[in-house]
Design an enzyme around this catalytic site. Structure first.
Site, mmCIF file in Angstrom:
data_model
loop_
_atom_site.group_PDB
_atom_site.id
_atom_site.type_symbol
_atom_site.label_atom_id
_atom_site.label_comp_id
_atom_site.label_asym_id
_atom_site.label_seq_id
_atom_site.Cartn_x
_atom_site.Cartn_y
_atom_site.Cartn_z
ATOM 1 N N ASP A 139 0.860 -1.189 0.000
ATOM 2 C CA ASP A 139 0.000 0.000 0.000
ATOM 3 C C ASP A 139 0.892 1.233 0.000
ATOM 4 O O ASP A 139 2.119 1.126 -0.105
ATOM 5 C CB ASP A 139 -0.947 -0.003 1.203
ATOM 6 C CG ASP A 139 -2.316 0.571 0.846
ATOM 7 O OD1 ASP A 139 -2.380 1.775 0.530
ATOM 8 O OD2 ASP A 139 -3.311 -0.174 0.873
ATOM 9 N N GLU B 94 -9.807 2.856 -5.484
ATOM 10 C CA GLU B 94 -9.421 4.219 -5.110
ATOM 11 C C GLU B 94 -8.248 4.757 -5.936
ATOM 12 O O GLU B 94 -7.359 5.436 -5.421
ATOM 13 C CB GLU B 94 -9.107 4.286 -3.613
ATOM 14 C CG GLU B 94 -10.314 3.929 -2.743
ATOM 15 C CD GLU B 94 -10.004 3.957 -1.261
ATOM 16 O OE1 GLU B 94 -10.897 4.276 -0.465
ATOM 17 O OE2 GLU B 94 -8.850 3.606 -0.887
ATOM 18 N N HIS C 117 -2.707 3.192 -4.585
ATOM 19 C CA HIS C 117 -2.089 2.698 -3.348
ATOM 20 C C HIS C 117 -0.662 2.221 -3.642
ATOM 21 O O HIS C 117 -0.229 1.177 -3.129
ATOM 22 C CB HIS C 117 -2.926 1.576 -2.733
ATOM 23 C CG HIS C 117 -4.264 2.049 -2.230
ATOM 24 N ND1 HIS C 117 -4.423 2.659 -1.004
ATOM 25 C CD2 HIS C 117 -5.493 2.006 -2.789
ATOM 26 C CE1 HIS C 117 -5.707 2.971 -0.831
ATOM 27 N NE2 HIS C 117 -6.379 2.596 -1.910
#
Length: 767
Positions: free
Chosen positions: A202, A336, A273
């Site tokens: 991440d 995302e 990420h």
């Protein structure tokens, strides 16, 4: 292990190992004495007279190699609960045989168990089913007070509803040791969960090595925590937070899981990420410029670029995952991925034209398809978060639906397999009660009942579409879990509700019955060194001043268990007064209250010392948020080691409200405040961050009668906190009403640091 089509049978298991549990009287239930109580519930349980005593020459038998492996895990997990005599070979005596019978008429992963006083047999058509049956044996195993081990006489036919019964652990935000992960895997196995989704990369860290890319674990595995948490107080130098798993350690986790018939699904997030990887190799990013591993939470804008060299890097990563993880699935994230950098990049816009894709969403879809082809060529299946539906998706791709169930519904209707993992039902970083003793996390509640009640197959799907829902998964994101103790708090007991939701048919689930069986797990977990959350098993206490000058105390139990209390300073027992209605107590007073199931205390009691002064003071946990736009329960940034203060704060609107504060006769309000870094990346939500402009250099404390009401008091804030990390201010009130919603603001920009409320105390006027 091999994924199978989910069975349509109702299912579930239930279990109690008396060697690890309190006496049966502690779990007294009306009908449970006749029929074994298992968790999750089994499809069919038929209790019979008698029991099989594991003494003398009575012993377990496993002849086939796979059956021997299952027995070995049963023995390991049972520990001292299983006598040595039950494991010795003997030419005579009763036996309980574990058998794999190819072609046995049971569903995939199912088993058939028959125990009688003179012996028994556990049968399954495959090793997965035999292992599931062994976990039922583990739960059935009991010991008398004299140490005699035995199993109840019973017939059980059982099989799971879903093939994917999963739990995700985020090891990127905070790192867990191999031994801690093994402990979690053991607990999963006992509850018949069979999929461990391991989030390994991440923005905040890269956690495994990739040959040819050494900086991933030399640079990308470390970050400097924000604020005091990243500073050595003795020297003032930065202290990095680091961690990665060697190849040997990854293989150790995979092997441990395999022995427990658990698949490990690795995740590398693509294209977002990605900050940790880009910090190690800036050429993988859009700008090509050096960046640091992120020490902030939220949604970061950094993306991998879509150049051919970066795709070859990602294929190297996929190759390493194929090498280390023999399971069928590889998770590529996909969530995302804010496209701002791609939109602003001439290179990425040129790449979109070169590839002939429509837009940035099409570019991500192209990357997903490229990696899917690579994985498919290596006998693996791609799975990703539901954002991968935004572009053309390869038919073989599986979708994990996290933004509610809508993504899963859309995927199933398009013919994709689906794992349901909606944030508002199955995210375990969301708090489970309103207790002030909850650990840091997201205060939007995902309660035990919320997890249990979630139905993975939406009614809008027809029978053909419903078959694409292959399972259900709860996710443990660890931004706020600095220790494994916090991971355990988040997971236990909600993992039990997940297990029954994943194993048992909808028609076979009953939450109230589940609550009757749940207490039996607590001593089992304790014996394994697992520290389950106490907050669901403790009473909530609310106290207010009555007109008579007494305290009115209201108690509530989040799970509905019986409450017993004392006011004489003693610890409550099952014989203490039972709470039935609010209690009026003369001040000062001490109240202790605990939750009970029969004679069993479910957790340590809560205690409250009540006085006139204490009833005029409230912590941030006891106050409401003025608007609650994005409330978080946040840990202070320091000290670097040891306990830290925890605050409830709305990071979009830092305002607290004392509902109907009794201000008659109150001269001032004393406020204790802390200060923490604003360590959040908000991407397109940045516009939602609100604050009142400061009038002085460091902002002000404002007290108002209602959040948009008249100003009652204001004081300038200091430049910094005191040495202990707090500052205490006393604000004299003017023209305050006798009672009002008292709103407390800290003005000024919340970046780079924000003031947060720790406690507010009403100070009476001096006579």
């Amino acid at each position: 292990m091999t994924r199978r089509t989910p069975t349509l049978l109702p299912a579930g298991l239930l279990a109690l190992c008396a060697a690890m549990a309190a006496p049966a009287s502690a779990f007294a239930a009306d009908a449970a004495a006749a029929s074994p109580s298992l968790l999750p519930r089994a499809v069919s349980v038929q209790a019979m007279p008698g029991r099989l005593v594991l003494a003398g020459n009575t012993h377990f038998v496993a002849r086939e190699p796979r059956a021997k492996q299952v027995l070995a895990q049963l023995v390991r997990l049972a520990g001292d609960a299983l006598p040595d005599t039950a494991l010795r070979s003997a030419s005579a005596g009763a036996t309980l045989e574990l058998k794999i019978v190819p072609g046995l008429d049971v569903p995939a992963e199912g088993y058939r168990l028959h125990i009688a006083p003179d012996g028994g047999v556990l049968q399954a058509a495959d090793a997965d089913g035999l292992f599931n049956g062994a976990m039922t044996l583990l739960q059935l195993l009991k010991r008398d007070a004299d140490g005699t081990a035995w199993l109840p006489a019973v017939r059980i036919d059982d099989a799971p509803r879903f093939a994917w019964r999963g739990l995700m652990l985020d090891s990127a935000r905070h790192f867990q040791s191999v031994d801690e992960i093994k402990r979690l895997l053991d607990a999963m196995a006992e509850l018949k969960l069979d999929t461990f989704h391991w989030h390994l990369t991440d923005d905040q860290g890269w956690r495994f090595p990739v040959p040819g890319w050494p900086k991933l674990t030399e640079v990308g595995n470390c970050r400097i925590p924000a604020g005091d948490g990243g500073i050595d107080v003795a020297t003032g130098t930065p202290v990095p937070y680091c961690g990665f798993y060697t190849e040997a350690q990854v293989r150790e986790v995979v092997a441990h899981a395999a022995a427990l018939h658990i698949d490990v699904v690795p995740e590398v997030d693509i294209p977002g990420h990605a900050t940790a990887a880009i910090s190690a190799y800036p050429q993988l990013g859009v700008s090509g410029q050096p960046i640091a591993v992120s020490n902030e939470w939220g949604v970061n804008v950094n993306l991998f670029n879509a150049d051919e060299t970066t795709l070859r890097f990602l294929e190297d990563v996929m190759g390493q995952l194929v090498n280390l993880f023999p399971g069928r699935y590889v998770h590529i994230g996909g969530d995302e991925a804010v496209k701002d950098q791609w939109k602003a990049s001439p290179n990425m816009q040129a790449r979109i034209l070169e590839l002939g894709v429509k837009d940035e969403a099409g570019l991500q879809a192209w990357m997903v398809a490229r990696l899917e082809r690579y994985l498919s060529a290596h006998d693996r299946r791609l799975i990703g978060w539901d954002e991968i539906l935004d572009g053309d998706l390869p038919a073989s791709a599986t979708v994990m639906s996290w933004r509610g169930t809508e993504g899963g519904i859309a995927a199933a209707k398009r013919g994709h397999d689906v794992v349901m993992a909606p944030w508002n039902k199955l995210y375990l970083d969301y708090l489970q009660t309103m207790s002030p003793n909850e650990e840091p996390g997201r205060p939007t509640q995902v309660t035990l009942e919320t997890v249990y009640a979630f139905e993975p197959v939406p009614d809008v799907l027809d029978a053909t579409q419903a078959k694409h829902v292959i399972g259900v998964q709860a996710n443990v994101w660890t931004e706020h879990m600095r220790s494994f103790a916090r991971v355990q708090h988040a997971v236990f007991p909600r993992i039990a509700a997940l297990a029954e939701s994943a194993w048992t048919q909808k028609s076979g689930r009953d939450y109230q019955d589940f609550l009757q069986r749940l207490p039996s797990l607590l001593p089992r977990w304790q014996a394994r060194g697992i520290v389950a959350a106490k907050t669901p098993f403790q009473p909530l206490v609310e106290a207010a001043m009555e007109a008579t000058g007494k305290a009115r105390v209201t108690l509530a139990q989040p799970l509905g268990y019986e409450i017993r209390y004392t006011t004489d300073g003693s610890v409550p027992t099952a014989g203490s007064p039972r709470y039935a209605q609010p209690v009026s107590l003369a001040l000062p007073a001490t109240l202790q209250a605990g939750a009970f199931f029969g004679d069993m205390a479910l957790a340590a009691p809560v205690a409250r010392d009540l006085s006139v002064a204490s009833l005029l003071s409230r912590s941030d946990e006891e106050l409401a948020m003025c608007t609650g736009q994005l409330m978080l329960r946040l840990e202070d940034d320091g000290p670097r080691e040891g306990a830290r203060a925890i605050y409830n704060v709305d990071i979009f609107n830092p305002c607290w409200s004392w509902k109907q504060a009794p201000l008659a006769g109150i001269a001032a309000v004393e406020v204790r405040a802390g200060r923490i870094p604003y360590f959040f990346q908000l991407a397109h939500d940045e516009h939602a961050r609100k604050f009142k402009p400061a009038k002085t250099a460091h902002g002000e404390l404002e007290l108002r009668a209602g959040c948009d009401g008249p100003l009652l008091a204001t004081l300038p804030m200091p430049a910094s906190t005191d040495a202990d990390g707090f500052v205490t201010l006393r604000a004299p009130l003017r023209d305050a009403p006798a009672s009002t919603d008292l709103c407390l603001w800290f003005t000024g920009d919340t970046r780079p640091a924000m003031w947060v409320l720790d406690r507010a105390t009403l100070v009476p006027a001096t006579p």
